[in-house]
Each structure stands twice: as C-alpha cells, then as structure tokens.
Write an enzyme that holds these catalytic residues in place. Structure first.
Site, PDB file in Angstrom:
ATOM      1  N   ASP A   1     -34.639  56.627 -34.833  1.00 32.17           N
ATOM      2  CA  ASP A   1     -35.699  56.633 -35.851  1.00 32.17           C
ATOM      3  C   ASP A   1     -35.755  57.946 -36.636  1.00 32.17           C
ATOM      4  O   ASP A   1     -34.873  58.789 -36.528  1.00 32.17           O
ATOM      5  CB  ASP A   1     -37.046  56.359 -35.181  1.00 32.17           C
ATOM      6  CG  ASP A   1     -37.516  57.524 -34.331  1.00 32.17           C
ATOM      7  OD1 ASP A   1     -36.648  58.260 -33.816  1.00 32.17           O
ATOM      8  OD2 ASP A   1     -38.734  57.718 -34.191  1.00 32.17           O
TER       9      ASP A   1
ATOM     10  N   SER B   1     -42.492  60.453 -37.293  1.00 30.37           N
ATOM     11  CA  SER B   1     -41.653  59.582 -36.474  1.00 30.37           C
ATOM     12  C   SER B   1     -40.997  58.471 -37.285  1.00 30.37           C
ATOM     13  O   SER B   1     -40.299  58.728 -38.253  1.00 30.37           O
ATOM     14  CB  SER B   1     -42.494  59.027 -35.323  1.00 30.37           C
ATOM     15  OG  SER B   1     -41.678  58.288 -34.459  1.00 30.37           O
ATOM     16  N   HIS B   2     -41.281  57.231 -36.919  1.00 31.29           N
ATOM     17  CA  HIS B   2     -40.648  56.059 -37.527  1.00 31.29           C
ATOM     18  C   HIS B   2     -41.347  55.638 -38.813  1.00 31.29           C
ATOM     19  O   HIS B   2     -40.927  54.683 -39.449  1.00 31.29           O
ATOM     20  CB  HIS B   2     -40.702  54.911 -36.525  1.00 31.29           C
ATOM     21  CG  HIS B   2     -42.105  54.672 -36.061  1.00 31.29           C
ATOM     22  ND1 HIS B   2     -42.751  55.563 -35.241  1.00 31.29           N
ATOM     23  CD2 HIS B   2     -43.002  53.716 -36.360  1.00 31.29           C
ATOM     24  CE1 HIS B   2     -43.984  55.146 -35.033  1.00 31.29           C
ATOM     25  NE2 HIS B   2     -44.169  54.024 -35.702  1.00 31.29           N
TER      26      HIS B   2
ATOM     27  N   ASP C   1     -36.295  60.293 -31.675  1.00 32.27           N
ATOM     28  CA  ASP C   1     -36.687  60.092 -30.273  1.00 32.27           C
ATOM     29  C   ASP C   1     -36.661  58.620 -29.856  1.00 32.27           C
ATOM     30  O   ASP C   1     -36.619  58.310 -28.678  1.00 32.27           O
ATOM     31  CB  ASP C   1     -38.045  60.744 -29.953  1.00 32.27           C
ATOM     32  CG  ASP C   1     -39.171  60.263 -30.838  1.00 32.27           C
ATOM     33  OD1 ASP C   1     -38.925  59.404 -31.709  1.00 32.27           O
ATOM     34  OD2 ASP C   1     -40.303  60.760 -30.661  1.00 32.27           O
ATOM     35  N   ARG C   2     -36.687  57.703 -30.838  1.00 33.72           N
ATOM     36  CA  ARG C   2     -36.641  56.278 -30.478  1.00 33.72           C
ATOM     37  C   ARG C   2     -35.199  55.756 -30.514  1.00 33.72           C
ATOM     38  O   ARG C   2     -34.352  56.351 -31.187  1.00 33.72           O
ATOM     39  CB  ARG C   2     -37.462  55.456 -31.464  1.00 33.72           C
ATOM     40  CG  ARG C   2     -38.922  55.787 -31.443  1.00 33.72           C
ATOM     41  CD  ARG C   2     -39.692  54.879 -32.373  1.00 33.72           C
ATOM     42  NE  ARG C   2     -41.119  55.139 -32.214  1.00 33.72           N
ATOM     43  CZ  ARG C   2     -42.071  54.237 -32.414  1.00 33.72           C
ATOM     44  NH1 ARG C   2     -41.759  53.026 -32.788  1.00 33.72           N
ATOM     45  NH2 ARG C   2     -43.338  54.549 -32.250  1.00 33.72           N
TER      46      ARG C   2
ATOM     47  N   LYS D   1     -39.111  61.524 -25.501  1.00 34.23           N
ATOM     48  CA  LYS D   1     -38.127  60.462 -25.441  1.00 34.23           C
ATOM     49  C   LYS D   1     -36.940  60.877 -26.293  1.00 34.23           C
ATOM     50  O   LYS D   1     -37.066  61.742 -27.160  1.00 34.23           O
ATOM     51  CB  LYS D   1     -38.724  59.134 -25.883  1.00 34.23           C
ATOM     52  CG  LYS D   1     -39.427  59.129 -27.220  1.00 34.23           C
ATOM     53  CD  LYS D   1     -40.161  57.811 -27.346  1.00 34.23           C
ATOM     54  CE  LYS D   1     -40.776  57.631 -28.715  1.00 34.23           C
ATOM     55  NZ  LYS D   1     -42.092  58.246 -28.848  1.00 34.23           N
TER      56      LYS D   1
ATOM     57  N   ASP E   1     -37.337  60.807 -36.429  1.00 34.19           N
ATOM     58  CA  ASP E   1     -37.216  62.103 -35.756  1.00 34.19           C
ATOM     59  C   ASP E   1     -36.300  62.052 -34.532  1.00 34.19           C
ATOM     60  O   ASP E   1     -36.224  63.025 -33.774  1.00 34.19           O
ATOM     61  CB  ASP E   1     -38.596  62.646 -35.356  1.00 34.19           C
ATOM     62  CG  ASP E   1     -39.331  61.731 -34.389  1.00 34.19           C
ATOM     63  OD1 ASP E   1     -39.124  60.502 -34.438  1.00 34.19           O
ATOM     64  OD2 ASP E   1     -40.114  62.248 -33.571  1.00 34.19           O
TER      65      ASP E   1
HETATM   66  C1  G16 Z   1     -45.503  57.670 -30.328  1.00 32.78           C
HETATM   67  C2  G16 Z   1     -45.714  58.032 -28.886  1.00 32.78           C
HETATM   68  C3  G16 Z   1     -45.310  56.894 -28.002  1.00 32.78           C
HETATM   69  C4  G16 Z   1     -46.041  55.629 -28.403  1.00 32.78           C
HETATM   70  C5  G16 Z   1     -45.812  55.342 -29.865  1.00 32.78           C
HETATM   71  C6  G16 Z   1     -46.631  54.180 -30.363  1.00 32.78           C
HETATM   72  O1  G16 Z   1     -44.142  57.513 -30.561  1.00 32.78           O
HETATM   73  O2  G16 Z   1     -44.971  59.183 -28.527  1.00 32.78           O
HETATM   74  O3  G16 Z   1     -45.604  57.260 -26.699  1.00 32.78           O
HETATM   75  O4  G16 Z   1     -45.598  54.550 -27.629  1.00 32.78           O
HETATM   76  O5  G16 Z   1     -46.180  56.461 -30.627  1.00 32.78           O
HETATM   77  O6  G16 Z   1     -47.995  54.486 -30.212  1.00 32.78           O
HETATM   78  P1  G16 Z   1     -49.114  53.536 -30.776  1.00 32.78           P
HETATM   79  O7  G16 Z   1     -48.918  52.205 -30.117  1.00 32.78           O
HETATM   80  O8  G16 Z   1     -50.402  54.199 -30.409  1.00 32.78           O
HETATM   81  O9  G16 Z   1     -48.907  53.403 -32.265  1.00 32.78           O
HETATM   82  P2  G16 Z   1     -43.463  58.073 -31.890  1.00 32.78           P
HETATM   83  O10 G16 Z   1     -42.027  57.671 -31.802  1.00 32.78           O
HETATM   84  O11 G16 Z   1     -44.203  57.390 -33.022  1.00 32.78           O
HETATM   85  O12 G16 Z   1     -43.677  59.544 -31.872  1.00 32.78           O
END
Ligand code: G16
Length: 543
Positions: free
Chosen positions: A277, A113-114, A281-282, A376, A279
C-alpha cells in the site's frame, strides 16, 4: 538560527484515530493545523530536547513541505538529531526499523496509509515510540489533550534543507542525517529470509508480479526483488512513487489492485502476485487463480514460518486483531502456542512483541508482521511467502488447500459502508449495543445467536484496558459477524461489517465465499437493521 514562538489556539478535530491523525490534505494545510499537532506531539511525549527522531513518509502530496516544517519545529524544540529518509521517503516498516536500529527516541511518520494522496485527497501524521511501534493509547490520549490546550508553538526561521543529499548536515544546533531509505531495511531482510533459496527459485523460472501501486514500496521492491534476488526486470510494476499514487487508490485488495488480480486470474498468469500500500505496511497475496485473504495469509505464515531462517526455532506465540478470522487460532492450537486477540490497531501488538509473548501478528486489513519491527510489514510478508514457496515447491493454491484440509476453512469477507452520516452510524451502533444482552437464543434468518458482546481488551503486559472495540455476534454452527466504526476514515463514518463462517467438512472447502457467507450476512443485516438505519442498500467495498 532565529527561533519564533508563534501564538496559536486549539483547533477542533485533532484526535488521533486507529493510526495517528488522518485528514484531508487541505485540512493539514490550514494555518497552524500541522504545527499545532506537531507541537502537541512533542509536548505530549515529554518534550524532545536532546532527543533523536526518525522522520520520513510515503512521498504523498505535501510530504516534502510537511517534513521541512517538522524539521524547523524539531530544531526550535531542542532536538539533538533527526534521521531523515532521502527525499523525505521512508516506508512505515523501514521507519520502525530505523528507530530501533539507531536506538532513536521515536519517530514521525507522514502517511495516510492506503488512502489516496493529492491536494484533494488525504494526509496523515503519527508518532512512533522508542520501540519503533505506533504510540500507545496512553500517549495518543496525552497528545490529544495537548492539542486542546495549546497556546503557542516553536519554530525556527530557516531555509528548506536539501533532502536529496545523503550525509550529515547542520541545521541550527540540530544535526540532520539523511540516509538511504532502503539499505538498512534490505540488510534486515537478509537476516530473516533465505535470500539464496529465493534466488534459486527465480533462477528456475518462477514468475512473479509485484504491484507497488505507485507508492513507497517501489524502490524497496526494485532493490530487493529484482537487484538482490534476481527476479527479472519488470517483476515490479508501478514501482515509481508518485505524490498522488498515479491517481490511484494504493490499497492492496482485490478491488483496488484490480489490474494485478486480472493478471493473476488471466491466461499465462505468473506463479505469484503481491501488492503493497501507500506506506508499505500492508500486503496482498494472490497465487495463480487463488486470492488469499489476509486472515488466511496470517494462518499460512504461522504454519510455515519455521522454514525461514528468522523463525527456525519456532514461534513464541501469535496475535490477531479481534475482527480478523480465527483461522490463525486453529493453527496456533495445533502448534501448541498462544494466540492473543487484540483490538484493531497495530499499537496493541507492541506490548506483546516487546514482552516476547508473540513472534507473528496480523490483521484482516491486509497487515502481517513479526517481531523484526513494530509495524506491519508488506514486503516482509511477501518475502516470507516467497521463502515458503521456495522451500515447499508447492503453488499457492495447494498450500492453501493443505491448510484448510488440516485446520478447516474460515470463509471470510468484509463489507465497508463508507461516508455514512456519522449520526446515523452512531445510532445504529447504539441500537445494536442496547440489545446485545437480549440476543442470545434469537433466531435471525437460518441462524441462532450463541453469544453477543462488545469487545474490550485487557493488555496482559501493562494491564491497560481498552473498551468499546467492536460488537461481535457469534452464531451456532461457527458463524460470526462483527460490527465496528473505522478509525482511519477522513469523511463521515465508515461502518465495517466482518463476516466469518467456519467449515470443517473436507468436501466443502472450495465453495465461493459469497455463497457460504450469505446466511451470516443476512442474519447480521437483520439484527443490526443497518440498511434502514443508514439508508444504505449495499456496501461500497467488499473485500
Ligand atoms: C491502520 C492500523 C491497523 C488497522 C487499520 C484499519 O492500518 O494500523 O491496525 O487494522 O488501520 O483500521 P480501521 O478499521 O479502524 O479503519 P493502516 O495500514 O491504515 O495504517
């Protein structure tokens, strides 16, 4: 194609977190690490014989090699077909869409992800189910169980497949179809969003800057914003995905998207700024001199979604994760629709979306989405914003002010304390948990505790229960503090402290959030004793 059964044994540290397994790239590259997890995933979902899987990732370092290993293992495990994004690339929402569009049995998404990418940074892998959404807790628990019992994995001996050639290829008894990563996703967007309306916005001289942060949305944004919607060339910046994201941190927030923020707050700023971000999705949204928090963005989209073709009939309901501000609750109440509160993690929205109980959902962590996919979706959120800007003709700052005047403003901020010693972070949470019952009525600084609990969730569709989902402390006067340990970090523990203060006085809606949130911050730090217990005196990141 010769198949091998390779003997192996369980490897520590393969428990999936908030969103699949995320580790340092060097950990994923260790002997058998990736293979053990992939075999456990295949076994944990009941095998993949005769099944069709979608496979793609955000192009970060190791993406290409990992996909080749996964394809060889899919073939050895009897998969019928794998649908792979060209070059091994698929944004997370595009992968979710492809699973649904092709009625596939699920998919594997390669991304952290990010989190930064590169040999010394992070890698990740997650399984999404046939609905296109991240695996439920029951499935991830089963996958984890398999990682602790594994004795061998199956892999084919084969040369790497050329992933640059579109079309259908044989790979042993399995078929691999390589598809354009952007085309199907762009077609879907055309059905939800009013493309001609946005095109005329750009024709009228509307200026935008989209920062793809050297990550996966570059090709999607170039095609959709510049080629299809007529935004001038140069609207998309940092639009070529690179394995280390241009040595950057592809997290769309004011800290890591600083160049974009500087442009949007500088002289001659464009009308609208956005970023996505690693991937895809953000999303982050910022108007001229007007940053929009993700929680407020969800509320704004909820209030105006009916202006876009995909949501003309209104919304069935909305959902937000627990730490997300309650701004959307207030909009939902005024629309007379349900608003669900779920634990953090997109997987918790899946059942609500599948059951038709909600149309939009979102999280404070820069995530917004709708029932068009089961992830997302960063670019979708940006397009819906553009649709709303085109329909209303108002700038972002005016839309936000109107929203706050109508519903009050939920001032909001998140403090992240990263790479805290896990034992210390755990001890702080345990100490806080142990005094929850005694907190009501306690005065902390200027605030008095009204309620305190640890959030647990009963899914209203399958009645599964998820406990231990964050500690929340509500104060008299509309303030709230939430404490959680992140489930996506790859080093030590990350403590997240979420702060919120509702303000309904029309004269107090344009104050700096730091000022408004100072009392709740002080109260939260005093109750939790976070600083003395962790040795930290300041958060690493404030968003
Ligand atoms: C993932 C999840 C999200 C979550 C985020 C942060 O996002 O899909 O639902 O809000 O992680 O999670 P945490 O607070 O446990 O670090 P992404 O964009 O990282 O895949």
């Amino acid at each position: 194609m010769p198949m091998q059964n390779v003997r192996t044994s369980p490897i520590e540290g393969q428990k999936p977190g908030t969103s699949g397994l995320r580790k340092k790239t060097t950990v994923f590259q260790r002997p058998h690490f990736l293979e053990n997890y992939v075999q456990s995933t295949f076994d944990g979902i009941g095998g993949i014989e005769g099944k069709t899987l979608v496979i793609g990732g955000d192009g970060r370092f190791f993406n290409d090699q990992a996909i080749q290993i996964i394809l060889r293992m899919a073939s050895a495990n009897g998969a019928k077909k794998c649908i792979v994004g060209q070059g091994g690339l698929l944004s997370t929402p595009a992968a979710s869409h492809l699973i649904r569009l092709r009625a596939a049995d699920g998919g594997l998404i390669l991304s952290a992800s990010h989190n930064p990418g590169g040999p010394d940074a992070d890698f990740g892998l997650k399984y999404n189910g046939p609905n296109g959404g991240p695996a439920t807790e029951a499935v991830t628990d089963e996958i984890f169980k398999r990682t602790t019992q594994i004795t061998c994995y199956r892999i084919a001996a084969a040369d790497d497949l050329d992933l640059s050639k579109l079309g259908t290829h044989s790979f042993g008894d399995m078929t691999v179809e390589i598809v354009d990563p952007v085309a199907d996703y762009a077609d879907l967007m055309k059905t939800i969003i009013d493309f001609p309306k946005i095109r005329s916005l750009f024709e009228g001289g509307f200026r935008m800057c989209f920062d793809a942060m050297h990550a996966i949305t570059g090709p999607y944004a170039h095609t959709i914003l510049e080629d299809m919607l007529g935004a001038p060339k140069g609207t998309v910046i940092n639009g070529v995905p690179s394995p280390d994201f241009g040595k950057g941190h592809p997290d769309p927030n004011p800290i890591w998207a600083k160049d974009l923020m500087d442009r949007m707050y500088g002289a001659d700023a464009p009308d609208f700024g956005a970023a996505s971000d690693g991937d895809g999705d953000r999303n982050m949204v910022v108007g001229r001199g007007a940053y929009v928090t993700p929680s407020d963005s969800l509320a704004l989209l909820t209030a105006h979604a009916h202006l876009a073709p995909g949501y003309r009939d209104g919304l069935a309901g909305v959902a937000r994760s627990m730490p997300t501000s309650r701004a959307v609750d207030r909009v939902a109440a005024s629309l007379g629709i349900d608003c669900f509160e779920t634990p953090t993690g997109w997987k918790f929205f899946g059942n609500l979306l599948d059951a038709g109980k909600v149309t939009l959902c979102g999280e404070e962590s820069a995530g917004t989405g709708s029932d068009h996919v089961r992830e997302k979706d960063g670019l979708w959120a940006v397009l819906l914003w553009l649709n709303i800007l085109a329909e209303t003709g108002k700038p972002v700052s005016e839309l936000m002010n109107d929203l706050w005047q109508a519903h009050g403003r939920c001032y909001y901020s998140r403090f992240d304390y990263e790479d805290v010693e896990s034992a210390k972070a755990g001890a702080m949470m345990d100490a806080l948990r142990s005094k929850l019952n005694a907190l009501v009525g306690v005065k902390a600084g200027d605030l008095v505790v009204e309620a305190a609990d640890e959030f647990s969730y009963l899914d209203p569709v399958d009645w599964s229960q998820s406990s231990g989902q964050g500690i929340r402390i509500a104060f008299e006067g509309g303030a709230r503090a939430v404490f959680r340990l992140s489930g996506t970090g790859t080093q030590g523990a990350t403590i997240r402290l979420y702060l919120e203060q509702l303000e309904t006085d029309p004269a107090k809606l344009q104050v700096s959030p730091d000022v408004v949130l100072q009392k709740v911050r002080d109260a939260a730090l005093s109750i939790s004793q976070l600083e003395p217990m962790t040795g930290r005196t300041a958060p690493d990141v404030i968003t």
